[in-house]
Design a protein around this motif. Structure first.
Motif: not given
Length: 259
Positions: A103-104, A106, A128, A132, A136, A154, A156, A175, A178, A196, A198
């Motif tokens: 998940a980039n 933004a 954002n 995300t 997910a 993710i 962030g 952020k 996230q 997961t 970040t």
């Protein structure tokens, strides 16, 4: 004289990392600096990528470089749940499965809390945070169907840890959301083998950083900031980790940035 490595009986050989050969990775915001770098590095490592972006022209350089047996692209807005579902479905249709999602995508605007328009506030929150969440959810559904785990990464920002600069309150809030989402997903999903992570960088030399206004009239390429390839290396390292381990949060700073 030669030496022989000795290990206790029954102890497995050291696992130095997982190969990305033929793994399938979904990347949002793949037409941008960091997303493009992630996409290229995964492809160069032998992986297959579903590259998503809201701008068709931004994906053209990737399509011009890589064949359809390694890359498929999808144009869509991550603010809608249907885009996330379509990205994962595209990976299954093209390559038979999805192993990881990044998940980039933004959006950020720089300024005081009253300097943003209502539309800009909504755009940051929707891209954002909701973007995300939708990715997910789509990933978890597919990972559970496959039954062998997967990775959610993710991208962030240190702004979400309240250690970035000032005049970014709404961006920092998204952020922070996230980062907390990543922690909560880790607690929920790690028992299923779904990791997961970040990754929270500070300043990166991208058009995104130049456009949001935080550097004023200065080009971020003139400063000693990180490069998109640095963040891409962190993503591929994360995906290569042995399945016995996981990284929850990785903050990244250039050597010249104080905090």
């Amino acid at each position: 004289m030669t030496s022989t490595a000795i290990r206790p009986e029954g102890h497995p050989a050291m696992e130095h990392g997982r190969s990305l050969e033929d793994t399938v990775v979904v990347v949002t915001g793949a037409g941008g600096g960091i997303g493009g770098a992630i996409t290229r590095l995964v492809l160069e490592a032998g992986g297959r990528v579903v590259a998503g972006d809201v701008r068709p022209d931004a994906l053209a350089p990737l399509r011009d470089t890589w064949d359809e047996d390694r890359l498929t692209t999808h144009v869509g807005d991550v603010r809608g749940e249907a885009t996330a579902d379509a990205l994962v479905s595209a990976g299954v249709a093209a390559f038979g499965r999805v192993d990881s999602v990044v998940a980039n995508a933004a959006v950020g605007f720089y300024g005081g809390v009253l300097d943003y328009s209502a539309d800009e506030v909504s755009l940051m929150v929707d891209v954002n945070v909701k973007g995300t969440v939708w990715l997910a959810r789509a990933a978890v559904r597919q990972f559970r169907a496959q039954g062998d785990g997967g990775d959610i990464v993710i991208i962030g920002s240190v702004a979400g840890l309240l250690i970035g600069g000032g005049k970014e309150a709404v961006y920092a809030a998204t952020k922070g959301a996230q980062i907390n989402l990543g922690y909560a997903l880790d607690r929920e999903l790690r028992g299923e083998g779904i990791r997961t992570t970040t990754i929270a960088p500070a300043g990166v030399n991208t058009a995104f950083a130049a456009a949001d206004g935080r550097f004023g009239d200065r080009d971020p390429s003139e400063g000693d900031f990180m490069e998109p390839s640095d963040i891409a290396q962190a993503v591929t390292y994360t995906l290569r980790q042995p399945r016995r381990m996981r990284t929850e949060l990785w903050t990244m700073w250039s050597m010249s940035e104080p905090h």
